[in-house]
Design an enzyme around this catalytic site. Structure first.
Site, mmCIF file in Angstrom:
data_model
loop_
_atom_site.group_PDB
_atom_site.id
_atom_site.type_symbol
_atom_site.label_atom_id
_atom_site.label_comp_id
_atom_site.label_asym_id
_atom_site.label_seq_id
_atom_site.Cartn_x
_atom_site.Cartn_y
_atom_site.Cartn_z
ATOM 1 N N ASN A 122 0.327 14.455 24.975
ATOM 2 C CA ASN A 122 -0.812 15.172 25.078
ATOM 3 C C ASN A 122 -1.313 15.603 26.565
ATOM 4 O OD1 ASN A 122 -3.814 15.388 25.243
ATOM 5 N ND2 ASN A 122 -4.138 14.636 23.489
ATOM 6 N N ASP A 171 -3.989 17.043 27.900
ATOM 7 C CA ASP A 171 -5.297 17.315 28.088
ATOM 8 C C ASP A 171 -5.777 16.933 29.358
ATOM 9 O OD1 ASP A 171 -5.473 18.020 25.296
ATOM 10 O OD2 ASP A 171 -6.899 16.320 24.767
ATOM 11 N N HIS A 172 -5.442 15.733 29.732
ATOM 12 C CA HIS A 172 -5.936 15.083 31.228
ATOM 13 C C HIS A 172 -5.359 15.939 32.208
ATOM 14 C CE1 HIS A 172 -8.653 13.097 28.870
ATOM 15 N NE2 HIS A 172 -7.656 12.260 28.241
ATOM 16 N N ARG A 175 -12.017 20.926 39.471
ATOM 17 C CA ARG A 175 -12.325 21.994 40.758
ATOM 18 C C ARG A 175 -12.504 23.234 40.214
ATOM 19 N NH1 ARG A 175 -11.564 19.781 46.124
ATOM 20 N NH2 ARG A 175 -12.844 18.133 45.941
ATOM 21 N N HIS A 215 -5.949 19.403 22.692
ATOM 22 C CA HIS A 215 -7.240 19.326 21.951
ATOM 23 C C HIS A 215 -8.355 20.276 22.676
ATOM 24 C CE1 HIS A 215 -10.834 16.568 20.435
ATOM 25 N NE2 HIS A 215 -10.955 17.771 20.159
ATOM 26 N N ARG A 257 -11.623 21.482 22.634
ATOM 27 C CA ARG A 257 -12.598 20.911 22.333
ATOM 28 C C ARG A 257 -13.803 22.193 22.090
ATOM 29 N NH1 ARG A 257 -12.947 14.869 22.783
ATOM 30 N NH2 ARG A 257 -15.085 15.444 22.153
ATOM 31 N N ARG A 312 -14.000 21.352 27.762
ATOM 32 C CA ARG A 312 -14.170 20.491 28.799
ATOM 33 C C ARG A 312 -12.819 20.575 29.524
ATOM 34 N NH1 ARG A 312 -15.303 14.669 26.419
ATOM 35 N NH2 ARG A 312 -16.819 15.573 25.239
ATOM 36 N N HIS A 313 -11.632 20.594 28.729
ATOM 37 C CA HIS A 313 -10.337 20.319 29.409
ATOM 38 C C HIS A 313 -9.523 21.731 29.199
ATOM 39 C CE1 HIS A 313 -9.786 18.186 25.775
ATOM 40 N NE2 HIS A 313 -10.091 16.779 26.453
ATOM 41 N N GLU A 335 -4.960 19.751 18.540
ATOM 42 C CA GLU A 335 -5.999 18.788 17.969
ATOM 43 C C GLU A 335 -7.456 19.730 17.878
ATOM 44 O OE1 GLU A 335 -6.720 15.172 19.953
ATOM 45 O OE2 GLU A 335 -4.865 14.769 19.795
ATOM 46 N N THR A 353 -13.979 10.506 24.651
ATOM 47 C CA THR A 353 -12.730 11.187 23.961
ATOM 48 C C THR A 353 -13.071 10.987 22.501
ATOM 49 O OG1 THR A 353 -10.457 10.484 23.742
ATOM 50 C CG2 THR A 353 -11.842 8.793 24.545
ATOM 51 N N THR A 354 -12.169 11.202 21.737
ATOM 52 C CA THR A 354 -12.152 10.866 20.435
ATOM 53 C C THR A 354 -12.472 9.652 20.149
ATOM 54 O OG1 THR A 354 -10.626 12.711 20.242
ATOM 55 C CG2 THR A 354 -11.103 11.540 18.106
ATOM 56 N N GLU A 371 -2.491 11.058 11.087
ATOM 57 C CA GLU A 371 -2.235 10.464 12.386
ATOM 58 C C GLU A 371 -3.074 9.036 12.250
ATOM 59 O OE1 GLU A 371 -2.338 12.548 16.201
ATOM 60 O OE2 GLU A 371 -3.330 10.760 17.053
ATOM 61 N N HIS A 413 -3.654 7.153 20.324
ATOM 62 C CA HIS A 413 -5.111 6.868 20.790
ATOM 63 C C HIS A 413 -5.107 5.611 21.536
ATOM 64 C CE1 HIS A 413 -9.169 8.401 21.676
ATOM 65 N NE2 HIS A 413 -9.309 7.382 21.775
ATOM 66 N N GLY A 414 -5.084 5.650 22.646
ATOM 67 C CA GLY A 414 -4.914 4.386 23.708
ATOM 68 C C GLY A 414 -3.695 3.909 23.710
ATOM 69 N N GLY A 455 -1.232 10.514 25.805
ATOM 70 C CA GLY A 455 -1.953 11.375 26.752
ATOM 71 C C GLY A 455 -2.119 10.423 28.039
ATOM 72 N N HIS A 456 -3.345 9.990 28.107
ATOM 73 C CA HIS A 456 -3.898 9.286 29.122
ATOM 74 C C HIS A 456 -3.042 8.453 29.971
ATOM 75 C CE1 HIS A 456 -6.623 6.847 31.636
ATOM 76 N NE2 HIS A 456 -7.484 7.908 31.756
#
Ligand code: PXP
Length: 246
Positions: A6, A8-9, A17, A42, A44, A48-49, A69, A99-100, A150, A190-191, A212-213
């Protein structure tokens, strides 16, 4: 088990920036070179990203599979049907959340989700529903016509004792095997991190993990390619361990 990365981040850092770097599209290409089997983003409602430019470019350049997503809204369904990702994962979305936060309540919106799934199928998009590892949600996912689920691994990831982690792993195992017996394909996410991924690999019914994260965080120290490669290697190792049994 395969790894979907993922991105996204990567876009979160760009948006800090408001410029053009780092670019989630570059990151997706590096992830593929490092062994990822899929790319996830994702889009959204509040952008936001990831933004629409990212999704369209990712569709052009991703060679593995693109999983978009999104919330099950009219706007998102329209975008998905234009962009044509390989997979759409429907997730619940709240503006205030970081986050979700949990799985979809499929049972509560059966009719509506059935319509959304049908519209995505008309465009030949596979549909996955992000759900808690709960049998009723998985049955409901089948009922509304989903191809995949998922499973939300957040409770497993957030477990603060090894006993709770063991119980959550068992819930994931039961849910994944149940979904397979219904003919659904199974992913999880997730996580998930370098520290907690290996036991998940022992659940053979899970064919894909979406991470992702943890990867973006490690990439800050070791680089994106190495961070992805290290996760691919850990997953490979985990899959060599004996399967978890109920
Ligand atoms: N799967 C779903 C449905 C998600 O919403 C997210 C977070 O965007 C992930 C997987 C990836 O979670 P993480 O960033 O914690 O690896």
């Amino acid at each position: 088990m395969e790894l979907s990365v993922n991105v996204d981040h990567v876009a979160t850092v760009r948006e800090a920036r408001g410029g053009t770097q780092p670019d989630p599209v570059y990151a997706a290409l590096v992830a593929e070179l490092a062994g990822a089997s899929g790319i996830v983003c994702h889009l959204r409602e509040d952008r936001r990203h990831i933004n629409e430019r990212d999704v369209r470019l990712l569709r052009e350049v991703v060679k593995t599979r693109l999983n978009l997503e999104m919330a099950a809204t009219e706007e998102m369904v329209r975008i998905a049907r234009e962009v044509l990702p390989d997979i759409v994962t429907l997730v619940p979305e709240r503006r205030q959340e970081r986050t979700t936060e949990g799985g979809l309540n499929v049972g509560q919106q059966r009719h509506y989700l059935r319509t959304v799934v049908d519209m995505l199928h008309e465009s030949d998009i596979e549909v996955s529903l992000f759900v808690e590892p709960v049998l009723e949600q998985i049955e409901a996912a089948l009922e509304v016509g989903a191809d995949r689920v998922e499973l939300h691994t957040g409770h497993y990831a957030n477990a603060t004792t090894s006993e709770v982690a063991r119980q959550e792993l068992q819930r994931l195992l039961n849910a994944a095997e149940f979904a397979r017996t219904l003919g659904l394909r199974v992913a999880a996410g997730h996580g998930l991190t370098y520290e907690n991924i290996v036991p998940i690999c022992r659940i053979r019914a899970i064919e894909d993990v979406s991470i992702g994260h943890a990867i973006v965080a490690r990439a800050i120290y070791v680089g994106f390619e190495r961070a992805v490669r290290q996760m691919v290697e850990l997953i490979r190792y985990g899959c060599l361990l004996p399967p978890l049994e109920g």
